[in-house]
Write an enzyme that holds these catalytic residues in place. Structure first.
Site, mmCIF file in Angstrom:
data_model
loop_
_atom_site.group_PDB
_atom_site.id
_atom_site.type_symbol
_atom_site.label_atom_id
_atom_site.label_comp_id
_atom_site.label_asym_id
_atom_site.label_seq_id
_atom_site.Cartn_x
_atom_site.Cartn_y
_atom_site.Cartn_z
ATOM 1 N N GLU A 259 0.886 -1.179 0.000
ATOM 2 C CA GLU A 259 0.000 0.000 0.000
ATOM 3 C C GLU A 259 0.913 1.215 0.000
ATOM 4 O O GLU A 259 1.330 1.699 1.047
ATOM 5 C CB GLU A 259 -0.875 0.006 1.267
ATOM 6 C CG GLU A 259 -1.814 -1.177 1.386
ATOM 7 C CD GLU A 259 -3.095 -1.007 0.567
ATOM 8 O OE1 GLU A 259 -3.301 0.083 0.000
ATOM 9 O OE2 GLU A 259 -3.873 -1.964 0.502
ATOM 10 N N CYS A 293 -2.234 9.353 2.191
ATOM 11 C CA CYS A 293 -1.909 8.717 0.909
ATOM 12 C C CYS A 293 -2.928 9.125 -0.143
ATOM 13 O O CYS A 293 -2.631 9.170 -1.325
ATOM 14 C CB CYS A 293 -1.856 7.211 1.061
ATOM 15 S SG CYS A 293 -3.302 6.542 1.868
HETATM 16 P P1 NAD Z 1 8.154 5.388 4.941
HETATM 17 O O1 NAD Z 1 8.313 4.650 3.665
HETATM 18 O O2 NAD Z 1 9.213 6.342 5.337
HETATM 19 O O3 NAD Z 1 7.999 4.370 6.165
HETATM 20 C C1 NAD Z 1 6.954 3.440 6.256
HETATM 21 C C2 NAD Z 1 7.361 2.306 7.169
HETATM 22 O O4 NAD Z 1 8.408 1.553 6.555
HETATM 23 C C3 NAD Z 1 7.919 2.746 8.524
HETATM 24 O O5 NAD Z 1 7.428 1.894 9.535
HETATM 25 C C4 NAD Z 1 9.413 2.573 8.331
HETATM 26 O O6 NAD Z 1 10.104 2.392 9.545
HETATM 27 C C5 NAD Z 1 9.428 1.297 7.484
HETATM 28 N N1 NAD Z 1 10.678 1.012 6.765
HETATM 29 C C6 NAD Z 1 11.590 1.887 6.315
HETATM 30 N N2 NAD Z 1 12.601 1.219 5.716
HETATM 31 C C7 NAD Z 1 12.295 -0.103 5.774
HETATM 32 C C8 NAD Z 1 12.935 -1.302 5.335
HETATM 33 N N3 NAD Z 1 14.129 -1.277 4.714
HETATM 34 N N4 NAD Z 1 12.329 -2.486 5.558
HETATM 35 C C9 NAD Z 1 11.126 -2.514 6.181
HETATM 36 N N5 NAD Z 1 10.488 -1.426 6.641
HETATM 37 C C10 NAD Z 1 11.059 -0.225 6.432
HETATM 38 O O7 NAD Z 1 6.733 6.140 4.857
HETATM 39 P P2 NAD Z 1 6.145 7.248 5.825
HETATM 40 O O8 NAD Z 1 6.846 8.537 5.595
HETATM 41 O O9 NAD Z 1 6.019 6.740 7.213
HETATM 42 O O10 NAD Z 1 4.646 7.357 5.244
HETATM 43 C C11 NAD Z 1 4.288 8.120 4.148
HETATM 44 C C12 NAD Z 1 4.168 7.268 2.896
HETATM 45 O O11 NAD Z 1 3.260 6.188 3.111
HETATM 46 C C13 NAD Z 1 3.578 8.060 1.741
HETATM 47 O O12 NAD Z 1 4.240 7.698 0.560
HETATM 48 C C14 NAD Z 1 2.132 7.608 1.715
HETATM 49 O O13 NAD Z 1 1.485 7.776 0.475
HETATM 50 C C15 NAD Z 1 2.274 6.171 2.081
HETATM 51 N N6 NAD Z 1 1.007 5.628 2.581
HETATM 52 C C16 NAD Z 1 0.302 4.798 1.774
HETATM 53 C C17 NAD Z 1 -0.924 4.316 2.190
HETATM 54 C C18 NAD Z 1 -1.751 3.426 1.308
HETATM 55 O O14 NAD Z 1 -2.654 2.790 1.823
HETATM 56 N N7 NAD Z 1 -1.500 3.350 0.022
HETATM 57 C C19 NAD Z 1 -1.404 4.647 3.468
HETATM 58 C C20 NAD Z 1 -0.637 5.475 4.274
HETATM 59 C C21 NAD Z 1 0.578 5.959 3.820
#
Ligand code: NAD
Length: 506
Positions: A259, A293
């Site tokens: 997602e 998102c």
């Molecule tokens: P992010 O990608 O920085 O982090 C998301 C999660 O991934 C965090 O828990 C982070 O610690 C983890 N993470 C980071 N590196 C990782 C790795 N190597 N392996 C596993 N996990 C790892 O995102 P963010 O800034 O927290 O959130 C914003 C983003 O999320 C935006 O792009 C938004 O569109 C997206 N989002 C999408 C949806 C959806 O349903 N499509 C919903 C909410 C947010």
């Protein structure tokens, strides 16, 4: 003293749960974007903690999968009851940690409650089909079995709802959950895990069914998603990290449920109710400080109504109250952290370098030491490279189109992401073009309502770089189970399919 009174007074929290609260990793501060103050600290997971949690979740799975689905659903129902009781407390924590307004945080907890109700009903519905067999006295059936522990990695912007969408379904389906929350929001994760664990314990089930590992994405996240004992990885976050997660999980033939980011557009045609359109775009672009998102990032507006839309938007933006998100009067709180503020400023510079024109907003506000900005509206063209990116900030691109709705749909679809979209029109022909096979290519396509604020009853997710995953309602539960097709032969003879003869005396 209630759980939350004690919780609020604690200055150090343990960020790992696998039936017991025990952590040996780094101690990190939790900084509130409201005023830049550290509100508590959390002991995060070490790599050994993470391995231990995975082992505990696997052991819990061996028991949980044997519990009948309606009984598992009863546990989810009770978690929903506890979330109802804790709604204000959880909402307050979400607001404190990531800065969304208290009203929106209450809405987020309401989603958690709603999805528990939805999943409770699923407990008696997650059945398979019986299909006609081509062979006499044979029965062809489909079964759905529990899959195994599911890693649920969540983003900062819906710090608790996304866990609940996954957890309510996974639990009913017979899968324990290991939650790796965003490092921006560990406290709400700790509180929700404690609530779920208490329900499991008092019901006599292993509380490692809802486990938790707080830690950095790069270290703990990677350990979790790489482990073959975790067959499903539900990942919510940005596209670049999602691409990395997808590769690792696919490489080991695990099941990634992705997602990822969106780049959502609202199309306003000459046949739209402009007042409704502006109200929806305003919430879509400014709500959660542009950090959903499904945030409206592009407004694709017909040339003939553009001036009126811009005038109405200016009036609406002039009314936005920005400040402490705990104050009920505020419509917009801070961005999540200082990095988000500097990312927004960099994006505004790039926009202007690429020929965009800032119409209003985009300033940094000096308030209480927090991360406050004003929402921004930019005049843009679809060929500006930055318009194809998701800048996670309250920046709205206004893009003019001429001609028919197909031109606007082409602009809508001409970005790598495919999460949410909307058309404002009272013309049935335009609406049908937008919803048809040649229309919007997004997972969500709305008519006369905005891009953001999805209901839990539908399957949520998007196409292309948004990752293709579906969560929450409809038949999203299928991602959490393993499908088995079975044939039962009651004919007394071996008969082969497709009429093949392979007779032998035995
Ligand atoms: P992010 O990608 O920085 O982090 C998301 C999660 O991934 C965090 O828990 C982070 O610690 C983890 N993470 C980071 N590196 C990782 C790795 N190597 N392996 C596993 N996990 C790892 O995102 P963010 O800034 O927290 O959130 C914003 C983003 O999320 C935006 O792009 C938004 O569109 C997206 N989002 C999408 C949806 C959806 O349903 N499509 C919903 C909410 C947010």
């Amino acid at each position: 003293m209630s759980y939350f009174d004690k919780f609020d007074q604690k200055k150090q929290h343990i960020g790992v749960f696998d039936g017991a609260w025990q952590a040996s990793g780094k101690i990190v501060p939790v900084v509130s974007p409201i005023d830049g103050e550290a509100v508590a600290e959390v002991v995060t997971a070490s790599s050994e903690d993470c391995h231990r949690v995975i082992a505990s979740a696997h052991q819990a799975f061996l028991k949980w999968r044997e519990v009948p689905a309606p009984e598992r659903a009863e546990v989810v129902r009770q978690i929903g009851v506890e979330l109802r009781a804790a709604k204000e407390n959880i909402a307050a924590l979400v607001t404190l940690e990531m800065g969304k307004t208290i009203g929106e945080s209450r809405g987020e907890v309401q989603e958690m409650i709603d999805v528990c109700d939805f999943a409770t009903g699923l407990g008696r519905q997650i059945g398979g089909l019986t299909l006609p067999s081509e062979r006499r006295a044979h029965r062809l059936i489909e079964q759905w079995h529990p899959l195994g522990p599911a890693a649920v990695v969540t983003a900062f912007n819906f710090p608790v709802a996304v866990w609940s969408w996954n957890t309510a379904l996974a639990l009913v389906c017979g899968d324990p959950v290991i939650w790796k929350p965003s490092s921006n929001a560990p406290l709400s994760a700790i509180a929700c895990t404690a609530i779920a664990a208490e329900v499991l314990t008092r019901s006599g089930y292993p509380s490692a069914v809802t486990s938790l590992v707080v830690g950095s994405g790069r270290d703990i996240g990677d350990t979790l998603i790489s482990d073959p004992r975790v067959p499903l990885v539900s990942y919510t976050g940005s596209v670049p990290t999602g691409r990395h997660v997808g590769k690792i999980v696919q490489e080991r033939f695990g099941r990634p449920l992705l997602e990822l980011g969106g780049n959502n557009a609202v199309i306003v045609t000459p046949n739209a109710d402009l007042v409704m359109a502006v109200q929806a775009v305003f919430f879509g672009a400014v709500g959660t400080s542009g950090q959903r998102c499904t945030t409206t990032r592009r407004l694709i507006v017909h040339q003939s109504v553009k001036d009126e839309i811009l005038a109405r938007l200016k009036t609406a933006y002039g009314q936005v109250s920005i400040g402490d998100p705990r104050d009920e009067a505020m419509l917009m709180g801070p961005l999540v952290d200082r990095k988000a503020v500097s990312n927004m400023q960099e994006a505004l510079t790039t926009i202007q370098d690429q020929g965009g024109r800032i119409l209003f907003g985009g300033e940094i506000l000096d308030k209480q030491g927090g991360c406050y900005v004003t929402p921004c509206v930019v005049e843009a063209t679809p060929n500006m490279r930055i318009v194809a990116e998701e800048t996670f900030a309250p920046i709205l691109y206004v893009i003019e189109y001429q001609g028919d709705v197909d031109t606007a749909i082409a602009i809508n679809n001409d970005v790598p992401q495919g999460l949410s979209s909307a058309v404002f029109s009272n013309d049935i022909m335009e609406i049908e073009r937008f919803l048809g096979a040649t229309g919007s290519d997004c997972g969500l396509a709305n008519v006369n309502t905005g891009t953001s604020g999805a209901e839990i009853g539908g399957a949520f997710g998007g196409e292309k770089e948004t990752g293709g995953g579906r969560e929450s309602g409809s038949d999203a539960w299928k991602a959490y189970m393993r499908r088995q097709t079975s044939v039962i032969n009651a004919s007394g003879n071996i008969t082969l399919a497709q009429g093949i003869r392979f007779d032998v005396d035995a």
